[in-house]
Design an enzyme around this catalytic site. Structure first.
Site, PDB file in Angstrom:
ATOM      1  N   GLN A 106      -0.955  -0.963  -3.039  1.00 44.12           N
ATOM      2  CA  GLN A 106      -0.426  -0.083  -1.846  1.00 44.12           C
ATOM      3  C   GLN A 106       0.849   0.626  -2.344  1.00 44.12           C
ATOM      4  O   GLN A 106       1.823  -0.116  -2.688  1.00 44.12           O
ATOM      5  CB  GLN A 106      -0.007  -0.993  -0.655  1.00 44.12           C
ATOM      6  CG  GLN A 106       0.148  -0.089   0.613  1.00 44.12           C
ATOM      7  CD  GLN A 106      -0.920   0.823   0.951  1.00 44.12           C
ATOM      8  OE1 GLN A 106      -2.109   0.321   1.241  1.00 44.12           O
ATOM      9  NE2 GLN A 106      -0.553   2.097   1.429  1.00 44.12           N
TER      10      GLN A 106
ATOM     11  N   LYS B 218      -6.899  -2.042   6.361  1.00 43.67           N
ATOM     12  CA  LYS B 218      -7.869  -2.235   5.199  1.00 43.67           C
ATOM     13  C   LYS B 218      -8.514  -3.580   5.232  1.00 43.67           C
ATOM     14  O   LYS B 218      -9.926  -3.496   5.167  1.00 43.67           O
ATOM     15  CB  LYS B 218      -7.268  -1.946   4.099  1.00 43.67           C
ATOM     16  CG  LYS B 218      -7.002  -0.300   3.655  1.00 43.67           C
ATOM     17  CD  LYS B 218      -5.935   0.016   2.531  1.00 43.67           C
ATOM     18  CE  LYS B 218      -5.607   1.280   2.565  1.00 43.67           C
ATOM     19  NZ  LYS B 218      -4.505   1.562   1.622  1.00 43.67           N
TER      20      LYS B 218
ATOM     21  N   ASP C 149      -9.385   3.260  -5.590  1.00 41.08           N
ATOM     22  CA  ASP C 149      -8.493   4.100  -5.015  1.00 41.08           C
ATOM     23  C   ASP C 149      -8.680   5.632  -5.839  1.00 41.08           C
ATOM     24  O   ASP C 149      -8.307   6.658  -5.276  1.00 41.08           O
ATOM     25  CB  ASP C 149      -6.872   3.940  -5.250  1.00 41.08           C
ATOM     26  CG  ASP C 149      -6.232   3.705  -3.963  1.00 41.08           C
ATOM     27  OD1 ASP C 149      -6.714   4.009  -3.030  1.00 41.08           O
ATOM     28  OD2 ASP C 149      -5.113   3.019  -4.287  1.00 41.08           O
TER      29      ASP C 149
END
Ligand code: NDP
Length: 283
Positions: free
Chosen positions: A97, A53, A120
């Protein structure tokens, strides 16, 4: 054979190229998109995802901030970091995460992220808007699958789409996005009594289970489109999907490989969401 392959690496790179120019223009206007990623603990897979990322941000000129916290970090401490990022104007997107260590409640963490920075797409506000078909941050993996289908000229309208898996991050939103594009959707999960009877009806089969090569040619209708979200290690430690690629290849009309299918799209859509969030500053 290769014409059957849905190449996520290639499609992802096309999308990244197309947003690179937009990011450049935005930076010229004084807005640099910013993504903060929080990693708790030392999980090797998570470390790889986070590194990828960061790399993608770097390539596109997106500012990225990585906050690495030890596995024993308390929920309160983690929420404190999120709170700071929520009010940091340099940050447009916040990603924690997953999975988190067991002592931290994932839902508390997801809900602590400002829905304006929820790149997200996991916050209940984003999920609700997605279900209503309102503009919002769409979850990266299912949204990436929709892009793969679009770029491959696979029309889902009127098709029977079968989604195997009903997690909140992949399976459930996947079915909803397909439904919004007028597919007829069937969900399957671990309590589905005869999985094969269901998957064999699929014009479009999306598998997001996490079991190496569980889908065989006997699960598939001739000419089906197969999207393999799974990321597993086979008996030799090689990365593989939930679909037995070699076994089904002759039967499908199109298929995503693992690696190089859905995986690259997830990160690409994260970049798209971060840009989308930064662009809101123009409004
Ligand atoms: P979860 O473990 O959260 O969900 C798995 C789902 O599969 C559950 O709904 C479960 O059913 C269902 N399931 C389990 N066993 C069976 C079975 N025998 N038959 C039918 N359904 C079954 O996984 P995720 O959704 O988070 O991830 C799925 C896979 O996708 C994993 O391999 C993961 O690594 C990968 N992944 C890949 C991404 C990418 O970018 N390529 C991104 C995210 C995930 P039930 O609900 O009944 O328990």
């Amino acid at each position: 054979m290769s014409s059957k392959l849905i190449n996520g690496k290639e499609i992802g790179s096309q999308i990244r190229k197309s947003i690179a120019k937009e990011i450049e223009d935005l930076i010229e206007k004084g807005i640099t998109p910013g993504l903060a990623v929080i990693l708790v603990g030392e999980d090797p897979a998570s470390q790889t995802y986070v590194a990828n990322k960061e790399k993608a941000c770097h390539e596109l000129g997106i500012y990225s901030e990585l906050i690495k916290l030890p596995a024993e970090t308390s929920e309160e401490e983690l929420l404190g970091h999120i709170e700071k990022l929520n009010s940091n104007p340099a940050i447009d997107g916040i990603l924690v995460q997953l999975p988190l260590p067991k002592h931290i409640n994932e839902q508390h963490v997801i809900e602590a992220i400002s829905s304006d920075k929820d790149v997200d797409g996991f916050h209940p506000v984003s999920v609700g808007k997605m279900l209503l078909g309102q503009p919002t941050f769409l979850p990266c993996t299912p949204n990436g699958v929709m892009e793969l289908l679009k770029y491959s000229n696979i029309d889902v309208a009127g098709k029977h789409a079968v989604v195997v898996g009903r997690s909140h991050i992949v399976g459930v939103p996947m079915g909803q996005l397909l439904l919004q594009k007028d597919a007829t959707v069937t969900y399957c999960h671990s309590k589905t009594p005869d999985l094969q009877a269901m998957t064999k009806q699929a014009d479009i089969l999306v598998v997001a289970v996490g079991r190496a090569k569980m889908i065989k040619s006997t699960h598939i209708k001739e000419g089906a489109v197969v999207i393999d979200v799974g990321m597993n290690r086979d008996e030799n430690g090689k990365l593989c999907g939930d679909v037995d690629f070699d076994d089904v290849l002759d039967k499908v009309s199109a298929i995503t490989p693992v690696p190089g299918g859905v995986g690259p799209m997830t990160i690409t859509m994260l970049m798209v969401n971060t840009l989308l969030s930064a662009k809101m500053k123009l409004a």
